[in-house]
Design a protein around this motif. Structure first.
Motif, PDB file in Angstrom:
ATOM      1  N   ASN A  13      41.904  38.042  21.196  1.00 18.85           N
ATOM      2  CA  ASN A  13      42.255  38.015  22.665  1.00 18.85           C
ATOM      3  C   ASN A  13      41.279  37.973  23.584  1.00 18.85           C
ATOM      4  O   ASN A  13      41.290  37.460  24.822  1.00 18.85           O
ATOM      5  N   ASP A  14      40.310  39.267  23.589  1.00 20.22           N
ATOM      6  CA  ASP A  14      39.185  39.673  24.397  1.00 20.22           C
ATOM      7  C   ASP A  14      38.376  38.485  24.672  1.00 20.22           C
ATOM      8  O   ASP A  14      37.934  37.989  25.780  1.00 20.22           O
ATOM      9  N   GLU A  15      38.020  37.692  23.696  1.00 19.97           N
ATOM     10  CA  GLU A  15      37.006  36.492  23.784  1.00 19.97           C
ATOM     11  C   GLU A  15      37.700  35.573  24.524  1.00 19.97           C
ATOM     12  O   GLU A  15      37.179  35.078  25.504  1.00 19.97           O
ATOM     13  N   CYS A  16      39.100  35.343  24.182  1.00 18.20           N
ATOM     14  CA  CYS A  16      39.641  34.397  24.875  1.00 18.20           C
ATOM     15  C   CYS A  16      39.598  34.580  26.315  1.00 18.20           C
ATOM     16  O   CYS A  16      39.310  33.550  27.169  1.00 18.20           O
ATOM     17  N   VAL A  17      40.089  35.683  26.973  1.00 15.74           N
ATOM     18  CA  VAL A  17      40.235  36.177  28.359  1.00 15.74           C
ATOM     19  C   VAL A  17      38.813  36.019  29.177  1.00 15.74           C
ATOM     20  O   VAL A  17      38.831  35.427  29.979  1.00 15.74           O
ATOM     21  N   LYS A  18      37.811  36.436  28.119  1.00 14.65           N
ATOM     22  CA  LYS A  18      36.430  36.195  28.751  1.00 14.65           C
ATOM     23  C   LYS A  18      35.936  34.773  28.959  1.00 14.65           C
ATOM     24  O   LYS A  18      35.483  34.473  30.268  1.00 14.65           O
ATOM     25  N   LEU A  19      36.484  33.959  28.003  1.00 17.47           N
ATOM     26  CA  LEU A  19      35.989  32.621  28.353  1.00 17.47           C
ATOM     27  C   LEU A  19      36.818  32.132  29.374  1.00 17.47           C
ATOM     28  O   LEU A  19      36.146  31.203  30.395  1.00 17.47           O
ATOM     29  N   ASN A  21      37.704  33.516  32.136  1.00 14.01           N
ATOM     30  CA  ASN A  21      37.047  34.164  33.413  1.00 14.01           C
ATOM     31  C   ASN A  21      35.919  33.773  33.667  1.00 14.01           C
ATOM     32  O   ASN A  21      35.629  33.418  34.889  1.00 14.01           O
ATOM     33  N   GLU A  22      35.067  33.301  32.579  1.00  7.19           N
ATOM     34  CA  GLU A  22      33.672  32.827  32.923  1.00  7.19           C
ATOM     35  C   GLU A  22      33.354  31.467  32.789  1.00  7.19           C
ATOM     36  O   GLU A  22      32.195  31.039  33.163  1.00  7.19           O
ATOM     37  N   HIS A  23      34.618  30.479  32.672  1.00  7.74           N
ATOM     38  CA  HIS A  23      34.312  29.208  32.671  1.00  7.74           C
ATOM     39  C   HIS A  23      33.982  28.772  33.997  1.00  7.74           C
ATOM     40  O   HIS A  23      34.687  28.860  35.138  1.00  7.74           O
ATOM     41  N   HIS A  26      36.500  26.291  36.345  1.00  4.65           N
ATOM     42  CA  HIS A  26      37.982  27.050  36.450  1.00  4.65           C
ATOM     43  C   HIS A  26      38.934  25.738  36.725  1.00  4.65           C
ATOM     44  O   HIS A  26      39.854  25.664  37.617  1.00  4.65           O
TER      45      HIS A  26
END
Length: 136
Positions: A13-19, A21-23, A26
Protein backbone atom coordinates in the motif's frame (compact mmCIF):
# COMPACT_ATOMS: atom_id res chain seq x y z
CA UNK A 1 9.26 -8.84 -2.51
CA UNK A 2 6.38 -11.12 -3.53
CA UNK A 3 5.44 -11.80 -7.13
CA UNK A 4 2.07 -12.55 -8.68
CA UNK A 5 1.25 -15.52 -10.94
CA UNK A 6 2.66 -13.60 -13.95
CA UNK A 7 5.96 -12.83 -12.25
CA UNK A 8 5.16 -9.15 -11.61
CA UNK A 9 6.30 -7.65 -8.32
CA UNK A 10 3.41 -6.98 -5.94
CA UNK A 11 3.55 -3.49 -4.44
CA UNK A 12 2.41 -2.80 -0.89
CA UNK A 13 0.00 0.00 0.00
CA UNK A 14 2.74 2.52 0.90
CA UNK A 15 4.53 1.94 -2.40
CA UNK A 16 1.27 2.37 -4.31
CA UNK A 17 0.42 5.65 -2.56
CA UNK A 18 3.96 6.95 -3.16
CA UNK A 19 3.69 6.20 -6.89
CA UNK A 20 0.29 7.93 -7.09
CA UNK A 21 1.70 11.00 -5.36
CA UNK A 22 4.90 11.14 -7.39
CA UNK A 23 3.47 10.40 -10.84
CA UNK A 24 4.71 13.42 -12.81
CA UNK A 25 1.66 14.02 -15.01
CA UNK A 26 -1.08 13.15 -12.48
CA UNK A 27 -3.31 11.66 -15.17
CA UNK A 28 -5.18 8.45 -14.52
CA UNK A 29 -8.31 6.66 -15.59
CA UNK A 30 -11.54 6.30 -13.66
CA UNK A 31 -13.65 3.24 -14.42
CA UNK A 32 -17.33 2.72 -13.71
CA UNK A 33 -20.24 0.66 -14.96
CA UNK A 34 -22.86 2.62 -16.92
CA UNK A 35 -25.99 0.87 -18.20
CA UNK A 36 -24.34 -2.51 -17.58
CA UNK A 37 -21.15 -1.71 -19.53
CA UNK A 38 -17.72 -0.71 -18.25
CA UNK A 39 -16.64 2.82 -19.08
CA UNK A 40 -13.11 4.19 -18.57
CA UNK A 41 -12.40 7.94 -18.73
CA UNK A 42 -9.16 9.90 -18.25
CA UNK A 43 -8.91 12.42 -15.41
CA UNK A 44 -6.33 14.72 -13.86
CA UNK A 45 -6.04 13.86 -10.19
CA UNK A 46 -4.31 14.47 -6.88
CA UNK A 47 -4.11 12.49 -3.67
CA UNK A 48 -5.78 14.26 -0.74
CA UNK A 49 -5.68 12.74 2.73
CA UNK A 50 -5.34 9.24 1.29
CA UNK A 51 -8.14 9.64 -1.26
CA UNK A 52 -8.09 10.17 -5.03
CA UNK A 53 -9.61 13.53 -6.02
CA UNK A 54 -10.45 14.85 -9.48
CA UNK A 55 -12.46 17.71 -10.96
CA UNK A 56 -15.41 17.18 -13.23
CA UNK A 57 -18.62 18.76 -14.42
CA UNK A 58 -22.21 17.56 -14.53
CA UNK A 59 -22.30 14.24 -16.33
CA UNK A 60 -21.27 10.60 -16.15
CA UNK A 61 -18.47 10.77 -13.58
CA UNK A 62 -20.37 13.06 -11.22
CA UNK A 63 -23.54 10.95 -11.57
CA UNK A 64 -21.63 7.79 -10.64
CA UNK A 65 -20.05 9.51 -7.64
CA UNK A 66 -23.25 11.03 -6.29
CA UNK A 67 -25.04 7.70 -6.36
CA UNK A 68 -22.15 6.08 -4.46
CA UNK A 69 -21.30 3.72 -7.30
CA UNK A 70 -18.21 1.55 -7.00
CA UNK A 71 -15.38 3.12 -8.98
CA UNK A 72 -11.92 1.99 -9.97
CA UNK A 73 -9.05 4.36 -10.62
CA UNK A 74 -5.84 3.34 -12.41
CA UNK A 75 -2.52 5.01 -13.02
CA UNK A 76 0.50 3.50 -14.72
CA UNK A 77 3.90 4.37 -16.05
CA UNK A 78 5.84 2.40 -18.63
CA UNK A 79 9.24 2.53 -20.26
CA UNK A 80 8.85 0.27 -23.28
CA UNK A 81 12.55 0.44 -24.16
CA UNK A 82 13.60 -0.95 -20.79
CA UNK A 83 10.48 -3.11 -20.35
CA UNK A 84 9.93 -1.55 -16.94
CA UNK A 85 6.88 0.03 -15.41
CA UNK A 86 4.17 -0.10 -12.81
CA UNK A 87 0.42 0.05 -12.40
CA UNK A 88 -1.68 1.03 -9.37
CA UNK A 89 -5.42 0.42 -9.04
CA UNK A 90 -7.63 2.04 -6.40
CA UNK A 91 -11.09 0.58 -5.82
CA UNK A 92 -13.71 2.35 -3.74
CA UNK A 93 -16.87 4.41 -3.69
CA UNK A 94 -17.15 7.82 -5.25
CA UNK A 95 -18.63 10.86 -3.58
CA UNK A 96 -18.94 14.50 -4.48
CA UNK A 97 -16.99 16.82 -2.19
CA UNK A 98 -19.47 19.43 -0.97
CA UNK A 99 -18.08 20.62 2.36
CA UNK A 100 -17.07 24.27 1.71
CA UNK A 101 -13.81 23.97 3.68
CA UNK A 102 -12.83 20.83 1.77
CA UNK A 103 -13.72 22.41 -1.58
CA UNK A 104 -11.65 25.51 -0.72
CA UNK A 105 -8.65 23.30 0.13
CA UNK A 106 -9.05 21.27 -3.07
CA UNK A 107 -9.25 24.45 -5.17
CA UNK A 108 -5.67 25.16 -4.11
CA UNK A 109 -4.44 21.83 -5.47
CA UNK A 110 -3.02 21.78 -9.02
CA UNK A 111 -5.82 19.77 -10.61
CA UNK A 112 -6.22 21.08 -14.15
CA UNK A 113 -8.75 19.22 -16.31
CA UNK A 114 -7.97 19.28 -20.00
CA UNK A 115 -11.48 19.19 -21.39
CA UNK A 116 -13.50 21.80 -19.56
CA UNK A 117 -12.63 24.91 -17.64
CA UNK A 118 -16.13 24.58 -16.17
CA UNK A 119 -15.14 21.41 -14.29
CA UNK A 120 -15.78 23.00 -10.91
CA UNK A 121 -17.11 19.93 -9.07
CA UNK A 122 -14.82 17.65 -7.08
CA UNK A 123 -15.13 13.89 -6.79
CA UNK A 124 -13.36 11.85 -4.14
CA UNK A 125 -12.73 8.11 -4.26
CA UNK A 126 -12.30 6.67 -0.79
CA UNK A 127 -10.16 3.55 -1.23
CA UNK A 128 -11.49 0.20 -0.10
CA UNK A 129 -8.63 -1.57 -1.84
CA UNK A 130 -5.32 -0.39 -3.33
CA UNK A 131 -3.21 -2.79 -5.40
CA UNK A 132 -0.14 -2.38 -7.52
CA UNK A 133 2.27 -4.30 -9.70
CA UNK A 134 5.73 -3.50 -11.01
CA UNK A 135 7.36 -4.87 -14.17
CA UNK A 136 11.04 -5.32 -13.40
Amino acid sequence: MARDANGLLILNNDECVKLLNEHPVHVGRVAMVIDGYPLVLPVNYRIDHGTVVFRTTIGTKLDAATRGAPLAFEVDDLDANWEEGWSVVVQGRGEEVVNPADVARLQRLPIHPWGSAEASRYVRIRPDKVTGRRIA
